[in-house]
Design an enzyme around this catalytic site. Structure first.
Site, mmCIF file in Angstrom:
data_model
loop_
_atom_site.group_PDB
_atom_site.id
_atom_site.type_symbol
_atom_site.label_atom_id
_atom_site.label_comp_id
_atom_site.label_asym_id
_atom_site.label_seq_id
_atom_site.Cartn_x
_atom_site.Cartn_y
_atom_site.Cartn_z
ATOM 1 N N ARG A 15 0.835 -1.274 -0.055
ATOM 2 C CA ARG A 15 0.162 0.281 0.175
ATOM 3 C C ARG A 15 0.950 1.278 0.092
ATOM 4 O O ARG A 15 2.135 1.009 0.198
ATOM 5 C CB ARG A 15 -0.852 0.021 1.063
ATOM 6 C CG ARG A 15 -1.866 -0.917 1.425
ATOM 7 C CD ARG A 15 -2.629 -1.131 2.488
ATOM 8 N NE ARG A 15 -2.012 -1.882 3.603
ATOM 9 C CZ ARG A 15 -2.411 -1.738 5.053
ATOM 10 N NH1 ARG A 15 -3.482 -1.712 5.317
ATOM 11 N NH2 ARG A 15 -1.603 -2.480 5.841
ATOM 12 N N LYS A 75 2.285 1.989 7.197
ATOM 13 C CA LYS A 75 2.588 1.204 8.473
ATOM 14 C C LYS A 75 3.633 2.174 9.205
ATOM 15 O O LYS A 75 3.956 3.284 8.802
ATOM 16 C CB LYS A 75 3.353 0.217 7.911
ATOM 17 C CG LYS A 75 2.541 -1.079 6.984
ATOM 18 C CD LYS A 75 1.146 -1.387 7.874
ATOM 19 C CE LYS A 75 1.439 -2.188 8.837
ATOM 20 N NZ LYS A 75 0.160 -2.675 9.600
ATOM 21 N N TYR A 94 -0.299 4.496 10.852
ATOM 22 C CA TYR A 94 -0.654 3.654 11.804
ATOM 23 C C TYR A 94 0.639 3.605 12.492
ATOM 24 O O TYR A 94 1.739 3.363 11.910
ATOM 25 C CB TYR A 94 -1.218 2.036 11.155
ATOM 26 C CG TYR A 94 -2.331 1.937 10.433
ATOM 27 C CD1 TYR A 94 -3.408 2.256 10.850
ATOM 28 C CD2 TYR A 94 -2.282 1.672 9.187
ATOM 29 C CE1 TYR A 94 -4.851 2.195 10.358
ATOM 30 C CE2 TYR A 94 -3.539 1.664 8.472
ATOM 31 C CZ TYR A 94 -4.736 1.970 8.883
ATOM 32 O OH TYR A 94 -6.077 1.536 8.687
ATOM 33 N N HIS A 96 0.407 1.654 16.292
ATOM 34 C CA HIS A 96 0.275 0.336 17.151
ATOM 35 C C HIS A 96 1.304 0.562 18.045
ATOM 36 O O HIS A 96 2.069 -0.520 18.415
ATOM 37 C CB HIS A 96 0.217 -0.905 16.250
ATOM 38 C CG HIS A 96 -0.902 -0.810 15.213
ATOM 39 N ND1 HIS A 96 -2.136 -1.062 15.482
ATOM 40 C CD2 HIS A 96 -0.748 -0.969 13.742
ATOM 41 C CE1 HIS A 96 -2.936 -0.804 14.280
ATOM 42 N NE2 HIS A 96 -2.218 -0.899 13.327
ATOM 43 N N GLU A 118 -4.978 4.350 14.012
ATOM 44 C CA GLU A 118 -5.795 3.634 14.849
ATOM 45 C C GLU A 118 -6.564 4.161 15.956
ATOM 46 O O GLU A 118 -7.308 3.500 16.465
ATOM 47 C CB GLU A 118 -4.902 2.446 15.129
ATOM 48 C CG GLU A 118 -3.910 2.606 16.399
ATOM 49 C CD GLU A 118 -2.502 3.181 15.791
ATOM 50 O OE1 GLU A 118 -2.432 3.601 14.549
ATOM 51 O OE2 GLU A 118 -1.386 3.279 16.475
ATOM 52 N N ASP A 269 -5.690 -10.789 14.173
ATOM 53 C CA ASP A 269 -4.839 -9.928 14.834
ATOM 54 C C ASP A 269 -5.147 -9.585 16.327
ATOM 55 O O ASP A 269 -4.311 -8.751 16.923
ATOM 56 C CB ASP A 269 -4.990 -8.375 14.068
ATOM 57 C CG ASP A 269 -6.381 -7.938 13.964
ATOM 58 O OD1 ASP A 269 -7.394 -8.973 14.324
ATOM 59 O OD2 ASP A 269 -6.496 -6.811 13.495
HETATM 60 N N1 LIG Z 1 -6.862 -10.185 9.841
HETATM 61 C C1 LIG Z 1 -6.937 -8.749 9.132
HETATM 62 O O1 LIG Z 1 -6.145 -8.621 8.177
HETATM 63 C C2 LIG Z 1 -7.850 -7.928 9.667
HETATM 64 C C3 LIG Z 1 -8.088 -6.644 8.880
HETATM 65 C C4 LIG Z 1 -9.142 -6.002 9.462
HETATM 66 C C5 LIG Z 1 -9.874 -6.131 10.761
HETATM 67 N N2 LIG Z 1 -9.457 -7.515 11.507
HETATM 68 C C6 LIG Z 1 -10.010 -7.736 12.684
HETATM 69 O O2 LIG Z 1 -11.443 -8.024 12.690
HETATM 70 C C7 LIG Z 1 -11.918 -7.873 13.907
HETATM 71 C C8 LIG Z 1 -13.274 -7.514 13.652
HETATM 72 O O3 LIG Z 1 -13.125 -6.196 13.325
HETATM 73 P P1 LIG Z 1 -14.525 -5.196 13.172
HETATM 74 O O4 LIG Z 1 -13.854 -3.750 12.599
HETATM 75 O O5 LIG Z 1 -15.629 -5.854 12.341
HETATM 76 O O6 LIG Z 1 -14.855 -4.965 14.651
HETATM 77 P P2 LIG Z 1 -16.524 -4.395 15.038
HETATM 78 O O7 LIG Z 1 -16.161 -3.703 16.516
HETATM 79 O O8 LIG Z 1 -17.017 -3.435 13.976
HETATM 80 O O9 LIG Z 1 -17.326 -5.698 14.936
HETATM 81 C C9 LIG Z 1 -17.199 -6.839 16.087
HETATM 82 C C10 LIG Z 1 -18.406 -7.283 16.409
HETATM 83 O O10 LIG Z 1 -18.040 -8.421 17.138
HETATM 84 C C11 LIG Z 1 -19.281 -8.655 18.077
HETATM 85 N N3 LIG Z 1 -19.127 -9.711 19.116
HETATM 86 C C12 LIG Z 1 -18.218 -9.282 20.177
HETATM 87 N N4 LIG Z 1 -18.315 -10.401 20.950
HETATM 88 C C13 LIG Z 1 -19.139 -11.478 20.318
HETATM 89 C C14 LIG Z 1 -19.529 -12.748 20.632
HETATM 90 N N5 LIG Z 1 -18.929 -13.153 21.800
HETATM 91 N N6 LIG Z 1 -20.367 -13.237 19.852
HETATM 92 C C15 LIG Z 1 -20.718 -12.610 18.675
HETATM 93 N N7 LIG Z 1 -20.530 -11.401 18.389
HETATM 94 C C16 LIG Z 1 -19.526 -10.631 19.322
HETATM 95 C C17 LIG Z 1 -19.827 -7.234 18.412
HETATM 96 O O11 LIG Z 1 -20.904 -6.890 18.997
HETATM 97 C C18 LIG Z 1 -19.391 -6.237 17.102
HETATM 98 O O12 LIG Z 1 -20.671 -6.133 16.420
HETATM 99 C C19 LIG Z 1 -10.965 -7.124 14.623
HETATM 100 O O13 LIG Z 1 -10.236 -8.135 15.502
HETATM 101 C C20 LIG Z 1 -10.154 -6.567 13.715
HETATM 102 O O14 LIG Z 1 -8.936 -6.291 14.420
HETATM 103 C C21 LIG Z 1 -8.359 -8.142 10.855
#
Ligand SMILES: NC(=O)c1ccc[n+]([C@@H]2O[C@H](COP(=O)([O-])OP(=O)(O)OC[C@H]3O[C@@H](n4cnc5c(N)ncnc54)[C@H](O)[C@@H]3O)[C@@H](O)[C@H]2O)c1
Length: 373
Positions: A15, A75, A94, A96, A118, A269
């Site tokens: 990126r 980053k 970002y 972190h 972030e 993550d």
């Molecule tokens: N791997 C990657 O490259 C990457 C990229 C972007 C985001 N992420 C990660 O994805 C995850 C989700 O991000 P997001 O932006 O959607 O967050 P978000 O806050 O928008 O959504 C999280 C949802 O999880 C729900 N939740 C919490 N505990 C729960 C449970 N026990 N059962 C069911 N639902 C539950 C919450 O109510 C909320 O609606 C985060 O950890 C984020 O860091 C990873």
């Protein structure tokens, strides 16, 4: 203001902090923009497009860091960049910090003004994290579908089905940004989708906006266990802000699942929401436990660098323009989102959770006080 955009040097990071379009917006606003030669190539953005947008191309990262009052990148600065950072320089990226004590120490020593993507917070949302969750959410449905094919030892089910044959069952745990985007994409492919979340208001909203092949359910343990047994693809998308992800699928649960099902743990993550998850990379994205395929790539948006670059730039531009036009003090005074984004200033930590992460409370100064506002 002089704005600089160096090429990202993190492993497999394609990126770029500014596109020609966003760079042009800074130029139009009266700023000078310096781009490191080749900075945009990973996102298919050649130097000539930046030149046409009114930017100056510089040969090396050192020249860009040296020319700029404000650096815009993606980053966190890496070791090779520490010596290039100028005392008192504004860096918008970002960071972190909680995961990088060395970087924090460098920023404090050099009195860097770190405006961290972030932690920019507006109306209880994190607008500069959201676009990457959108990318990862949509991608998770595609990756799940891809690894469901037989030659990857998947169940050999075409997610959309064909005439007379059922589509795949997709279970999504968490209906936030990642979950909603995963659901939209999986539903668009024609799969039967179930989204589980604990937040009833969110479930109500999702029920209203998602198509009829998506069922929204309250996420109690029995509901999840029952849905797991039928799922061909499971997407982990839960988040409890600031905390480790809860483990919603145990190793025991895998034994109840259909052989060849695919689990995509986007929440990796934050530690992952499946007990059997461990971080993987784009070069080696999957592994198998008890005949269940696990995809746990921690920087999913990197795979679609061009889309991610544009999505990130769309989100950062309005804030970057305010920083460039007003300078850090006035911009933070007039926009609390930028105030929450300020992590270090004048040798102090200005974002409390970062100080708490390292027991450095003595170096914490509330941002308004640090900025003397
Ligand atoms: N791997 C990657 O490259 C990457 C990229 C972007 C985001 N992420 C990660 O994805 C995850 C989700 O991000 P997001 O932006 O959607 O967050 P978000 O806050 O928008 O959504 C999280 C949802 O999880 C729900 N939740 C919490 N505990 C729960 C449970 N026990 N059962 C069911 N639902 C539950 C919450 O109510 C909320 O609606 C985060 O950890 C984020 O860091 C990873």
């Amino acid at each position: 203001m002089k704005i600089g955009c160096p090429k990202e040097i993190k492993n497999n990071e394609f990126r770029v902090g500014l596109t020609p379009n966003t760079a042009h917006a800074y130029v139009q606003a009266g700023h000078s923009v310096f781009i490191e030669s080749g900075a945009g190539l990973g996102s298919a953005l050649p130097d000539c497009e930046y030149e046409a947008a009114g930017c100056t191309i510089l040969k090396t990262a050192a020249e860009v860091w040296s020319a700029a009052d404000m650096i815009v990148k993606v980053k966190e600065p890496l070791k090779q960049e520490y010596d290039l950072m100028k005392e008192g320089q504004l860096i918008f990226t970002y960071f972190h910090f909680a995961a990088d004590r060395e970087l924090l120490d460098v920023c404090l020593k050099k009195k860097i003004i770190s405006e961290a993507y972030e932690t920019v917070e507006e109306n209880h949302t994190l607008p500069l994290l959201k676009p990457m969750s959108e990318v990862a959410g949509r991608m998770s449905a595609l990756m799940g579908s891809y690894y469901l094919s037989k030659h990857y030892c998947g169940r050999g089910i075409l997610p959309c089905g064909v005439t007379g044959v059922s589509p795949a069952q997709v279970l999504i745990l968490g209906g936030g940004t990642v979950g909603a985007n995963a659901a939209k994409t999986a539903a668009g492919l024609g799969a039967n989708v179930t989204v589980c979340d604990l937040n009833l208001a969110r479930l109500e909203f999702l029920s209203e906006i998602l198509p009829s092949n998506v069922t929204c359910l309250y996420s109690d343990p029995l509901t999840v266990k029952t849905a797991l047994k039928k799922a061909d693809i499971v997407i982990g998308a839960v988040l409890i802000p600031g905390a480790k992800a809860p483990k919603l699928v145990t190793k025991e649960d895998l034994k109840t699942m259909q052989s060849g099902a695919v689990m995509v743990d986007v929440a990796i993550d934050q530690g992952g929401c499946f007990e059997t998850s461990r971080p993987t990379t784009h070069s080696d994205p999957v592994y198998t436990v008890d005949n269940i395929i696990h995809y746990c790539v921690a920087n999913m948006p990197g795979a679609y660098a061009r889309t991610s670059t544009f999505a990130l730039n769309n989100a950062t531009l309005p804030y970057g323009l305010q920083l460039a036009a007003k300078g850090i003090k006035k911009a933070c005074k007039e926009n609390t989102a930028l105030l929450t984004g300020l992590n270090t200033y004048d040798g102090f930590i200005t974002y409390e959770p970062v100080a708490q992460a390292f027991g450095l409370e003595k170096l914490y100064m509330p941002p308004l006080k640090a900025l003397d506002l």
